[in-house]
Design an enzyme around this catalytic site. Structure first.
Site, PDB file in Angstrom:
ATOM      1  CG  ASP A 199      -0.387  -0.639   2.450  1.00 61.82           C
ATOM      2  OD1 ASP A 199       0.842  -0.592   2.623  1.00 61.82           O
ATOM      3  OD2 ASP A 199      -1.159  -1.175   3.250  1.00 61.82           O
ATOM      4  CG  ASN A 235      -9.263  -2.031  11.819  1.00 58.95           C
ATOM      5  OD1 ASN A 235      -8.262  -2.599  11.371  1.00 58.95           O
ATOM      6  ND2 ASN A 235      -9.742  -0.932  11.272  1.00 58.95           N
ATOM      7  CG  HIS A 290      -6.081  -2.692   8.807  1.00 64.47           C
ATOM      8  ND1 HIS A 290      -6.239  -1.414   9.300  1.00 64.47           N
ATOM      9  CD2 HIS A 290      -4.749  -2.942   8.897  1.00 64.47           C
ATOM     10  CE1 HIS A 290      -5.071  -0.934   9.665  1.00 64.47           C
ATOM     11  NE2 HIS A 290      -4.146  -1.843   9.435  1.00 64.47           N
ATOM     12  CD  GLU A 323      -9.046   0.538   7.704  1.00 65.03           C
ATOM     13  OE1 GLU A 323      -8.924  -0.439   8.473  1.00 65.03           O
ATOM     14  OE2 GLU A 323      -8.507   1.641   7.926  1.00 65.03           O
TER      15      GLU A 323
END
Ligand code: F6R
Length: 240
Positions: A67, A136, A138, A143
């Protein structure tokens, strides 16, 4: 899924560096998927050290990163391009043209995302993908709620991720709110996966990933369906 326990961050990093080193030295040609963030920092340090000590030639290695933030040029010191050069690429003898990251500053981001997937396909796919995990759950910047079939795409970062990444920036307002990220479909196409998780803050995410329901609300849970995943962690009370 395989699980390797480490007593601390240092041992986790060393074990991970060994896995990647063995893959590099055991292949004639390797496409390595790479992650950024705090978790793999020391793995890169150990890996660079091992590669240099053994004079390993890296011209057969291609890297594709997961990313990049939208709006940051490769020269920006907060960009993942910069991180990768600082922490790894500049320390080893990999040809820079073999190292790929999404261009978060591209004028046409839609074109950039499809070009990134096409580039990975042209390389023959990822042989080994290194991953961290967010609190979370990810992976890359996928997400909760991201489609399991997603290819590389533009992501709106969640408040949790923005807050978590604020430590790398002077002010929270400086954290970009969007990123270009490999998708969950892209990640699942990797032939093997090495996921690193360190510290109690990741415990619940890791438990949900390994034992929870496979649901798009827990992006990393898709890895339960991957045939070749190794997790290395220093977190206690994690079992398969
Ligand atoms: C980084 C990435 C992210 C991180 C995750 C954990 O390229 O794709 O998924 O792996 O946010 O970040 P750290 O390691 O900083 O806790």
């Amino acid at each position: 899924m395989e699980l390797a326990k480490a007593k601390d961050y240092d041992e986790m990093s060393m074990k991970a560096a060994e896995v990647v080193f063995d893959k590099i030295t055991g292949s004639d040609r390797l496409v390595l998927g790479l992650a950024t963030g705090s978790t793999p920092e020391k793995m890169y340090e150990y890996l660079a050290d091992k590669l240099n000590k053994s004079n390993v030639d890296l011209s057969h290695v291609y890297t594709v990163n997961l990313d990049e933030y939208v709006g940051l040029s490769p020269e920006d010191t907060q960009s993942y391009h910069y991180y990768m050069r600082e922490i790894f690429f500049d320390k080893v003898n990999i040809p820079l043209e073999n190292t790929k990251l999404p261009d978060g500053a591209a004028a046409d981001l839609d074109a950039e995302t499809s070009a990134y997937d096409a580039m990975i396909e042209d390389l023959g796919g990822v042989d080994l993908q290194v991953l961290g995990i967010g609190r979370n759950a990810h992976i890359a910047f996928n997400e909760p709620g991201t489609s399991f079939e997603s290819g590389t795409h533009v992501v709106d970062l969640t408040e949790t991720t923005i807050q978590d990444n604020a430590r790398f920036f002077e002010k929270t307002e400086d954290v970009p709110t969007k990123a270009v990220s490999m998708g969950l479909g892209t990640i699942m196409n990797a032939k093997s996966i090495l996921l690193l998780a360190s510290g109690e803050g990741k415990k619940q995410a890791l438990r949900n990933m390994i034992h929870g329901e496979i649901t798009e609300d827990v992006p990393a849970s898709i890895l339960q369906r991957h045939p070749d995943v190794t997790v290395i962690t220093d977190i206690e009370d994690i079992e398969l």
